[in-house]
Design a protein around this motif. Sequence first.
Motif, PDB file in Angstrom:
ATOM      1  N   ARG A 227      16.420  -5.648   2.146  1.00 46.58           N
ATOM      2  CA  ARG A 227      16.086  -4.516   1.061  1.00 46.58           C
ATOM      3  C   ARG A 227      15.267  -4.463   0.368  1.00 46.58           C
ATOM      4  N   GLY A 228      13.700  -5.411   0.788  1.00 44.08           N
ATOM      5  CA  GLY A 228      13.053  -5.005  -0.126  1.00 44.08           C
ATOM      6  C   GLY A 228      12.373  -3.355   0.815  1.00 44.08           C
ATOM      7  N   LEU A 229      12.365  -3.437   2.177  1.00 42.97           N
ATOM      8  CA  LEU A 229      11.832  -1.889   3.061  1.00 42.97           C
ATOM      9  C   LEU A 229      13.164  -1.148   2.516  1.00 42.97           C
ATOM     10  N   ALA A 230      14.224  -1.016   2.312  1.00 41.29           N
ATOM     11  CA  ALA A 230      14.961  -0.223   1.765  1.00 41.29           C
ATOM     12  C   ALA A 230      14.074   0.130   0.611  1.00 41.29           C
ATOM     13  N   ASN A 231      14.249  -0.186  -0.814  1.00 41.75           N
ATOM     14  CA  ASN A 231      13.341  -0.056  -1.604  1.00 41.75           C
ATOM     15  C   ASN A 231      12.417   0.970  -1.403  1.00 41.75           C
ATOM     16  N   LEU A 232      11.488   0.181  -0.599  1.00 39.60           N
ATOM     17  CA  LEU A 232      10.336   1.114  -0.393  1.00 39.60           C
ATOM     18  C   LEU A 232      10.737   2.368   0.325  1.00 39.60           C
ATOM     19  N   CYS A 233      11.397   2.545   0.792  1.00 39.26           N
ATOM     20  CA  CYS A 233      12.017   3.932   1.605  1.00 39.26           C
ATOM     21  C   CYS A 233      12.652   4.666  -0.093  1.00 39.26           C
ATOM     22  N   ASN A 234      13.541   3.663  -0.585  1.00 40.44           N
ATOM     23  CA  ASN A 234      14.220   5.021  -1.278  1.00 40.44           C
ATOM     24  C   ASN A 234      13.133   5.450  -2.104  1.00 40.44           C
ATOM     25  N   SER A 235      12.483   4.338  -2.894  1.00 40.41           N
ATOM     26  CA  SER A 235      11.553   5.013  -4.393  1.00 40.41           C
ATOM     27  C   SER A 235       9.963   5.645  -3.700  1.00 40.41           C
ATOM     28  N   GLY A 236       9.868   6.321  -2.301  1.00 40.50           N
ATOM     29  CA  GLY A 236       9.387   7.250  -2.140  1.00 40.50           C
ATOM     30  C   GLY A 236       7.371   5.668  -1.831  1.00 40.50           C
ATOM     31  N   ARG A 237       7.947   4.530  -2.060  1.00 41.10           N
ATOM     32  CA  ARG A 237       6.371   4.067  -1.880  1.00 41.10           C
ATOM     33  C   ARG A 237       6.315   3.845  -0.335  1.00 41.10           C
ATOM     34  N   TYR A 238       7.074   3.912   0.430  1.00 47.80           N
ATOM     35  CA  TYR A 238       6.667   3.449   1.617  1.00 47.80           C
ATOM     36  C   TYR A 238       5.629   4.948   2.626  1.00 47.80           C
ATOM     37  N   ARG A 239       6.029   6.028   2.101  1.00 47.76           N
ATOM     38  CA  ARG A 239       5.288   7.369   2.049  1.00 47.76           C
ATOM     39  C   ARG A 239       4.194   7.833   1.769  1.00 47.76           C
ATOM     40  N   GLU A 240       4.240   6.626   0.782  1.00 51.25           N
ATOM     41  CA  GLU A 240       2.976   6.485  -0.105  1.00 51.25           C
ATOM     42  C   GLU A 240       1.837   6.208   1.066  1.00 51.25           C
ATOM     43  N   LEU A 241       2.457   4.921   1.176  1.00 49.40           N
ATOM     44  CA  LEU A 241       1.470   4.157   2.299  1.00 49.40           C
ATOM     45  C   LEU A 241       1.188   4.827   3.146  1.00 49.40           C
ATOM     46  N   LEU A 242       1.951   5.826   4.130  1.00 52.51           N
ATOM     47  CA  LEU A 242       1.491   6.205   5.155  1.00 52.51           C
ATOM     48  C   LEU A 242       0.463   7.352   4.590  1.00 52.51           C
ATOM     49  N   ARG A 243       0.147   8.075   3.527  1.00 54.74           N
ATOM     50  CA  ARG A 243      -0.924   8.672   2.769  1.00 54.74           C
ATOM     51  C   ARG A 243      -2.307   7.695   2.851  1.00 54.74           C
ATOM     52  N   LYS A 244      -1.793   6.705   1.944  1.00 59.74           N
ATOM     53  CA  LYS A 244      -2.506   6.219   2.183  1.00 59.74           C
ATOM     54  C   LYS A 244      -3.576   5.637   2.834  1.00 59.74           C
ATOM     55  N   TYR A 245      -2.733   5.500   4.312  1.00 58.36           N
ATOM     56  CA  TYR A 245      -3.788   4.883   5.320  1.00 58.36           C
ATOM     57  C   TYR A 245      -3.819   6.576   6.285  1.00 58.36           C
ATOM     58  N   ASP A 246      -3.511   7.453   6.632  1.00 57.14           N
ATOM     59  CA  ASP A 246      -3.432   8.262   7.006  1.00 57.14           C
ATOM     60  C   ASP A 246      -2.432   8.377   8.094  1.00 57.14           C
ATOM     61  N   VAL A 247      -1.392   7.926   8.304  1.00 56.53           N
ATOM     62  CA  VAL A 247      -0.592   7.775   9.250  1.00 56.53           C
ATOM     63  C   VAL A 247       0.600   8.882   9.653  1.00 56.53           C
ATOM     64  N   GLU A 248       0.550   9.388  10.494  1.00 59.52           N
ATOM     65  CA  GLU A 248       1.377  10.342  10.788  1.00 59.52           C
ATOM     66  C   GLU A 248       2.727   9.639  11.622  1.00 59.52           C
ATOM     67  N   GLN A 249       4.084   9.587  11.259  1.00 58.30           N
ATOM     68  CA  GLN A 249       4.991   9.152  11.907  1.00 58.30           C
ATOM     69  C   GLN A 249       5.707  10.521  12.913  1.00 58.30           C
ATOM     70  N   ARG A 250       6.115  10.070  14.143  1.00 57.22           N
ATOM     71  CA  ARG A 250       6.977  11.173  15.101  1.00 57.22           C
ATOM     72  C   ARG A 250       8.884  10.651  14.442  1.00 57.22           C
ATOM     73  N   GLU A 251       8.528  10.040  13.793  1.00 55.75           N
ATOM     74  CA  GLU A 251      10.002   9.389  13.247  1.00 55.75           C
ATOM     75  C   GLU A 251       9.986   8.770  11.686  1.00 55.75           C
ATOM     76  N   ASP A 252      10.629   9.402  11.816  1.00 58.27           N
ATOM     77  CA  ASP A 252      10.842   8.401   9.815  1.00 58.27           C
ATOM     78  C   ASP A 252      12.545   7.513  10.029  1.00 58.27           C
ATOM     79  N   VAL A 253      11.509   6.096   9.612  1.00 58.56           N
ATOM     80  CA  VAL A 253      12.503   5.472  10.198  1.00 58.56           C
ATOM     81  C   VAL A 253      13.444   5.274   8.594  1.00 58.56           C
ATOM     82  N   CYS A 254      12.916   5.608   8.097  1.00 55.67           N
ATOM     83  CA  CYS A 254      13.371   5.956   6.253  1.00 55.67           C
ATOM     84  C   CYS A 254      14.654   6.582   6.239  1.00 55.67           C
ATOM     85  N   GLN A 255      14.232   7.441   7.217  1.00 53.13           N
ATOM     86  CA  GLN A 255      16.033   8.084   7.395  1.00 53.13           C
ATOM     87  C   GLN A 255      17.310   7.334   7.900  1.00 53.13           C
TER      88      GLN A 255
END
Length: 255
Positions: A227-255
């Motif tokens: 549930r917490g992971l889904a909240n991170l994805c839905n709120s946009g905070r997951y992508r903010e963390l990717l930008r914070k750490y300069d990580v590009e993912q080949r597949e989006d786990v939030c989809q």
Amino acid sequence: MNSLRTVFGVIIVLFFIALPAKALSEGTPLKVAIAGDAPPYVIDGASGGLEVDIVRQALPGYDVEFVQMGFAQTAPALEQGKVQAAVNVMKKNDHLFYSGNMISFSNYAIAKASDEMKVSRIADLKGKKVITWQGAPMDLGMEFEKMFGPNGTQRQNLILAPTARDLVAQFWKMKGVVAVVDMALFKFYSQKMGHTMTQVDLFKIFPLTTDFRVGFRDQKVRDDFNRGLANLCNSGRYRELLRKYDVEQREDVCQ
């Protein structure tokens, strides 16, 4: 009487002010196994990093204590009950509870440009020295396992590095070696060591690797994490963390 109430109130306020911040915010204790430092995923003794932040923010009701160990030791520690959860484990034990995919790694075969190697498929690694992380032979698919697993045909050419830093450092010291590693991790340590990505050739021969989860001994904690992971994805905070750490993912786990 009013003066006594006032004095009592002041004492209570001062008591809470004196308490450490952690004592006021502690949740349910949760001991979590995680690999050693591997920036940008695990940094400074698991005090930060993409994986650390994801777990902490997905479990706000828990007081998470990370226990660092070798990558290959995290799953056994969970199975043996030494910890209550473990980060980046494969779904293998029917008696444990696994989260949804929490992160996507971009694993490549990487060679020095000066070595002029050609690697267009996993089979092309035959006869080449390969350096990778502990556990990789079991994580990167059947073909790689048949070549570099415990009974693999190319096992004699495999070097298993104890840490991410060792993996990258050995790669730059050796000639004619192929590193099999996540791109963000390799880039981070290479730059720290004074190298640039223009010095290497990248070979995208591995499938998307998203089957890394958090394993739990308790189903409720697993459900809370999902549930917490889904909240991170839905709120946009997951992508903010990717930008914070300069990580590009080949597949989006939030989809």
